[in-house]
Write a protein that holds these residues in place. Structure first.
Motif, PDB file in Angstrom:
ATOM      1  N   ALA A  41     -14.059 -53.858  30.002  1.00 29.54           N
ATOM      2  CA  ALA A  41     -14.619 -55.202  29.821  1.00 29.54           C
ATOM      3  C   ALA A  41     -14.357 -55.982  31.095  1.00 29.54           C
ATOM      4  CB  ALA A  41     -14.001 -55.897  28.620  1.00 29.54           C
ATOM      5  N   GLU A  42     -14.814 -57.242  31.129  1.00 30.41           N
ATOM      6  CA  GLU A  42     -14.583 -58.041  32.330  1.00 30.41           C
ATOM      7  C   GLU A  42     -13.124 -58.477  32.456  1.00 30.41           C
ATOM      8  OE1 GLU A  42     -16.076 -60.487  29.010  1.00 30.41           O
ATOM      9  OE2 GLU A  42     -16.999 -58.848  30.084  1.00 30.41           O
ATOM     10  N   THR A  43     -12.391 -58.569  31.339  1.00 31.46           N
ATOM     11  CA  THR A  43     -10.961 -58.898  31.390  1.00 31.46           C
ATOM     12  C   THR A  43     -10.168 -57.849  30.621  1.00 31.46           C
ATOM     13  OG1 THR A  43     -10.944 -60.211  29.360  1.00 31.46           O
ATOM     14  CG2 THR A  43     -11.482 -61.383  31.435  1.00 31.46           C
ATOM     15  N   VAL A  44      -8.881 -57.781  30.900  1.00 29.02           N
ATOM     16  CA  VAL A  44      -8.005 -56.826  30.213  1.00 29.02           C
ATOM     17  C   VAL A  44      -7.962 -57.143  28.726  1.00 29.02           C
ATOM     18  CG1 VAL A  44      -5.623 -56.017  30.025  1.00 29.02           C
ATOM     19  CG2 VAL A  44      -6.632 -56.390  32.279  1.00 29.02           C
ATOM     20  N   GLY A  45      -7.812 -58.422  28.392  1.00 27.69           N
ATOM     21  CA  GLY A  45      -7.747 -58.822  26.986  1.00 27.69           C
ATOM     22  C   GLY A  45      -8.997 -58.441  26.219  1.00 27.69           C
ATOM     23  N   LEU A  65     -10.241 -50.539  32.015  1.00 28.60           N
ATOM     24  CA  LEU A  65     -11.055 -50.886  33.178  1.00 28.60           C
ATOM     25  C   LEU A  65     -11.457 -52.345  33.018  1.00 28.60           C
ATOM     26  CD1 LEU A  65     -13.477 -47.826  33.296  1.00 28.60           C
ATOM     27  CD2 LEU A  65     -11.297 -48.099  34.461  1.00 28.60           C
ATOM     28  N   ALA A  66     -11.224 -53.152  34.045  1.00 28.34           N
ATOM     29  CA  ALA A  66     -11.558 -54.573  33.965  1.00 28.34           C
ATOM     30  C   ALA A  66     -11.923 -55.098  35.346  1.00 28.34           C
ATOM     31  CB  ALA A  66     -10.375 -55.357  33.390  1.00 28.34           C
ATOM     32  N   ASP A  67     -12.512 -56.301  35.363  1.00 26.10           N
ATOM     33  CA  ASP A  67     -12.831 -56.979  36.622  1.00 26.10           C
ATOM     34  C   ASP A  67     -11.733 -57.963  37.002  1.00 26.10           C
ATOM     35  OD1 ASP A  67     -15.352 -55.718  36.815  1.00 26.10           O
ATOM     36  OD2 ASP A  67     -16.209 -57.184  35.437  1.00 26.10           O
ATOM     37  N   ALA A  68     -11.083 -58.557  35.993  1.00 28.50           N
ATOM     38  CA  ALA A  68     -10.038 -59.556  36.224  1.00 28.50           C
ATOM     39  C   ALA A  68      -8.754 -59.103  35.546  1.00 28.50           C
ATOM     40  CB  ALA A  68     -10.482 -60.895  35.676  1.00 28.50           C
ATOM     41  N   PHE A  69      -7.627 -59.310  36.234  1.00 30.36           N
ATOM     42  CA  PHE A  69      -6.334 -58.859  35.733  1.00 30.36           C
ATOM     43  C   PHE A  69      -5.355 -60.032  35.674  1.00 30.36           C
ATOM     44  CE2 PHE A  69      -8.475 -55.202  37.425  1.00 30.36           C
ATOM     45  CZ  PHE A  69      -8.241 -54.234  36.471  1.00 30.36           C
ATOM     46  N   ASP A  70      -5.461 -60.810  34.613  1.00 31.20           N
ATOM     47  CA  ASP A  70      -4.553 -61.928  34.396  1.00 31.20           C
ATOM     48  C   ASP A  70      -3.166 -61.359  34.082  1.00 31.20           C
ATOM     49  OD1 ASP A  70      -4.016 -64.846  33.669  1.00 31.20           O
ATOM     50  OD2 ASP A  70      -3.416 -63.785  31.828  1.00 31.20           O
ATOM     51  N   PRO A  71      -2.103 -61.847  34.768  1.00 30.19           N
ATOM     52  CA  PRO A  71      -0.764 -61.288  34.536  1.00 30.19           C
ATOM     53  C   PRO A  71      -0.326 -61.292  33.072  1.00 30.19           C
ATOM     54  CG  PRO A  71      -0.751 -62.614  36.519  1.00 30.19           C
ATOM     55  CD  PRO A  71      -2.102 -62.816  35.870  1.00 30.19           C
ATOM     56  N   ALA A  72      -0.631 -62.345  32.332  1.00 28.58           N
ATOM     57  CA  ALA A  72      -0.240 -62.392  30.920  1.00 28.58           C
ATOM     58  C   ALA A  72      -0.966 -61.309  30.120  1.00 28.58           C
ATOM     59  CB  ALA A  72      -0.540 -63.773  30.335  1.00 28.58           C
TER      60      ALA A  72
END
Length: 195
Positions: A41-45, A65-72
Motif C-alpha cells: 500500500a502507499e503507507t505501512v499502516g 511494501l510501501a511508499d511512505a514509512f512513518d516511524p510510528a
C-alpha cells in the motif's frame, strides 16, 4: 517459491504480482496457503490493514511494501510480526531477495527506514548533524553493506576483496564502535549518522 499478495488496491496488487512472477515467484490466490505474505500500500499502516487478521496473528511471515514509512507505523508493523519492508518501487530482484529472506526468517529493513526510525526515537530530525566518524572509508563501506543485509561473501565480492579481509574489517570496526554484534554495529552507526 509461492507467496500470497495482499494490497490496498487491485492495480498495486497486479504490479507487485507481475514483479514477483518476473523472478519466478508464484502467486497463490487462495488465502492462508503459504507462509510468506506480501502486503502492499502507499503507507505501512494501510498495507497491514489490507491483510486479513490471521496474517497478523498467525504463523505467517510478512513483507511490507510501501511508499511512505512513518516511524510510528514501522514500529507497529514490527510488533505485528513484519519481517521485512521495502519500497513499492523496488526492483524485482531486490523484491525476490526480500521474499526469500522473509521465508528464511530473516529481517530486512532498508537503511533509510532504520535511520528514520532511530532518529525519530532519539528525537533528532533530518537536519541533525552526524558525529565525526571513527571509521575508515573501507569500514564504512562494509558497514553500509551489512546494513543492507549482505553476508560476508557478498560484501567481499562487492568490494573486490577476500572474505578474510572483510572479517578483519568487521572485527576492527566493531572494536572502534564498541559493539558486540553486527546488528548493534549497524544501529549505532545509523544513530550516529556514520552511514
Amino acid at each position: 517459491m509461492k507467496v500470497q499478495v495482499e494490497a490496498a488496491d487491485s492495480t498495486l496488487r497486479a504490479t507487485v504480482a507481475t514483479k514477483l512472477r518476473l523472478v519466478g515467484i508464484k502467486i497463490v490466490e487462495q488465502p492462508f496457503q503459504v507462509p510468506v505474505v506480501v502486503a502492499a500500500a502507499e503507507t505501512v499502516g494501510r498495507a497491514l490493514r489490507s491483510c486479513p487478521q490471521p496474517y497478523l496473528t498467525g504463523d505467517y511471515r510478512l513483507l511490507v511494501l510501501a511508499d511512505a514509512f512513518d516511524p510510528a507505523e514501522v514500529r507497529s508493523a514490527l510488533r505485528a510480526g513484519v519481517r521485512a519492508m521495502l519500497s513499492t518501487t523496488s526492483a524485482p530482484a531486490k523484491l525476490a531477495s526480500a521474499v526469500w529472506a522473509t521465508k528464511q526468517g530473516e529481517s530486512r529493513i532498508p537503511r533509510e527506514i532504520l535511520l528514520k526510525l532511530l532518529r525519530d526515537r532519539a528525537g533528532g530530525g533530518p537536519d541533525s548533524a552526524p558525529n565525526p566518524s571513527p571509521l575508515t572509508p573501507r569500514q564504512t563501506a562494509v558497514l553500509a553493506l551489512m546494513a543492507e543485509g549482505y553476508p560476508n561473501t557478498a560484501i567481499a565480492k562487492n568490494l573486490s576483496c577476500s572474505e578474510h579481509t572483510v572479517k578483519n574489517v568487521i572485527y576492527d570496526m566493531m572494536t572502534r564502535l564498541q559493539v558486540n554484534n553486527r546488528a548493534h554495529a549497524v544501529a549505532r552507526a545509523i544513530r550516529a549518522g556514520h552511514i
